[in-house]
Design a protein around this motif. Sequence first.
Motif, short mmCIF file in Angstrom:
data_model
loop_
_atom_site.label_atom_id
_atom_site.label_comp_id
_atom_site.label_asym_id
_atom_site.label_seq_id
_atom_site.Cartn_x
_atom_site.Cartn_y
_atom_site.Cartn_z
N THR A 1 -17.29 86.82 9.80
CA THR A 1 -16.05 86.57 9.06
C THR A 1 -14.94 87.47 9.59
O THR A 1 -13.78 87.05 9.72
N ASN A 2 -15.32 88.69 9.94
CA ASN A 2 -14.31 89.71 10.22
C ASN A 2 -13.56 89.52 11.53
O ASN A 2 -12.48 90.07 11.71
N ASP A 3 -14.12 88.75 12.45
CA ASP A 3 -13.34 88.42 13.64
C ASP A 3 -12.78 87.00 13.59
O ASP A 3 -11.70 86.74 14.14
N THR A 4 -13.45 86.10 12.90
CA THR A 4 -12.94 84.72 12.84
C THR A 4 -11.78 84.59 11.87
O THR A 4 -10.81 83.88 12.15
N PHE A 5 -11.85 85.27 10.73
CA PHE A 5 -10.82 85.09 9.70
C PHE A 5 -9.47 85.59 10.19
O PHE A 5 -8.46 84.89 10.11
N THR A 6 -9.43 86.83 10.70
CA THR A 6 -8.13 87.37 11.13
C THR A 6 -7.61 86.64 12.36
O THR A 6 -6.40 86.46 12.51
N THR A 7 -8.52 86.20 13.24
CA THR A 7 -8.07 85.44 14.41
C THR A 7 -7.46 84.11 13.98
O THR A 7 -6.40 83.70 14.50
N ALA A 8 -8.09 83.43 13.02
CA ALA A 8 -7.51 82.18 12.50
C ALA A 8 -6.15 82.46 11.87
O ALA A 8 -5.20 81.68 12.04
N GLY A 9 -6.05 83.57 11.15
CA GLY A 9 -4.78 83.93 10.53
C GLY A 9 -3.68 84.17 11.55
O GLY A 9 -2.53 83.75 11.37
N LYS A 10 -4.02 84.82 12.66
CA LYS A 10 -3.02 85.10 13.69
C LYS A 10 -2.60 83.83 14.42
O LYS A 10 -1.41 83.63 14.71
N ILE A 11 -3.57 82.97 14.72
CA ILE A 11 -3.23 81.72 15.40
C ILE A 11 -2.31 80.87 14.51
O ILE A 11 -1.29 80.34 14.98
N ALA A 12 -2.66 80.75 13.24
CA ALA A 12 -1.84 79.97 12.31
C ALA A 12 -0.45 80.58 12.18
O ALA A 12 0.56 79.87 12.12
N THR A 13 -0.37 81.91 12.14
CA THR A 13 0.92 82.59 12.03
C THR A 13 1.80 82.32 13.25
O THR A 13 3.00 82.07 13.12
N ILE A 14 1.20 82.34 14.44
CA ILE A 14 1.97 82.06 15.66
C ILE A 14 2.54 80.65 15.63
O ILE A 14 3.71 80.42 15.94
N VAL A 15 1.70 79.68 15.24
CA VAL A 15 2.15 78.29 15.17
C VAL A 15 3.28 78.13 14.16
O VAL A 15 4.32 77.51 14.45
N ARG A 16 3.11 78.70 12.98
CA ARG A 16 4.15 78.59 11.94
C ARG A 16 5.40 79.38 12.32
O ARG A 16 6.52 78.98 11.96
N LEU A 17 5.22 80.47 13.03
CA LEU A 17 6.36 81.27 13.47
C LEU A 17 7.23 80.47 14.44
O LEU A 17 8.46 80.48 14.35
N ARG A 18 6.59 79.75 15.34
CA ARG A 18 7.34 78.91 16.28
C ARG A 18 8.13 77.84 15.53
O ARG A 18 9.28 77.53 15.88
#
Length: 454
Positions: A132-149
């Motif tokens: 969970t600890n590497d997948t959750f934050t990685t998913a959060g960062k990917i989603a944040t990058i997409v939404r940031l764009r």
Amino acid sequence: MRKEKDYLGEVDIEDNALYGISSKRATQIFPSTDEKFDEKFIWAYFIIKKSAAILNKELSYLDEEIGNAIIQACDEWEELKKHIIVDPLSGGAGTSVNMNINEVIANRASQILGKDFGYVKPIEHVNLHQSTNDTFTTAGKIATIVRLRELIGEVITLQDVIQQKEKEFYRIRKVGRTQLMDGPPIMLGQEFGAFADALARDRWRLNKVEERIRNVNIGGTAIGTGIGAPKEYVLKITNTLREISKVKIAKADNLIDCTQNMDVFSEVHGLLKSLAVNIYKISNDIRLLSSGPNSGIGELIIPPVQIGSSIMPGKINPVVSEYAMQLSLVVFAHDSLINHACAQGNLELNQFAPIIVHYTLKSLKFLKNACLALVSYIDKIKANEEKCKENLEKSISNLTPLINLFGYDEVSNTIKEANYNLFKAIEILSQKNNLPKEELLKKITPQNLTKLGF
């Protein structure tokens, strides 16, 4: 109903449900807040599971038949997302959502293979070499990058619309205001130009901050040491995920640091807050300049997007400005929450990753909505040139240049003597100093007062 068992006991689950025992337990212990996962976060999580299956299959850690079924299930994420039933704010640093996604993918993969639920294992197959600890934050960062764009795109559009108004209103002179009181003259276009420049700064800052959130800890597993995952997987998973997701992520130099510290979300959200500050200010200034309209400032004419009152006929309110201001206020609150949550991580993990990711994505959505609403609204705003001229002609701040002739005190005392009447003050100064009134009026023409460096 079917029964599923773990080391805590048995749980009854609906026959057709793709989720499993961990998901069901989560709904029983964490009452729903009615919050909803951002769709891009769910997409990112499925992309991570797909990438892991591809790499594990390539490295011969995953049976090809099972691996292909997992990959196919991940590609069906839009249909499968309805089976993600855990609450976004469930406790456990995101374990509940990770297990929910693992179970849904595993059961769908079992269906694809024509097998009973349980044939493909949520942990042994779908979660292979992950935590969970590497997948959750990685998913959060990917989603944040997409939404940031997406947000940056809307900021650009809003800036463009405001710059169009800057050109449209450039020749309209009006009174400036400091502390809501009359100040020296300004062009209405100059006010809108300042709005556009504020957004230009936000646009630049948000573009730059994307670099800060690209570093991910995928492959670090539980605490960033990569325990339970082979070295070749740890070295390759980021590249695989980047290729599959089409999002420019990079393997963190220090996976331990990237697992336990979430300060980058505080940094990103701080810039979202800065955008919210400017959106609030721009929206409120439009609200003030359109106030009245007859008994207030009334220099802007706002579009009548809806009736303004259920009892006062003909009333038009600045509802879109107020909508954007409300969303900005929520972002301010999210910023305080995220700062505290980022600081509250303990040792090797931040247990509050769910609220950090969830409310960062919510702020991105709220700010995008605010920009979207303001674009069409500001495009329809018109200038009340008559009111601008009327207000300007009455402003005693027009006398500011005369302090170079008579001194600050004399001009101030004259204004008071004239009972704050501009033209009476001009007459008094003309008589006292034996100067033609026309000469004084030339020095305070709006044309001169609105030039930079007058």
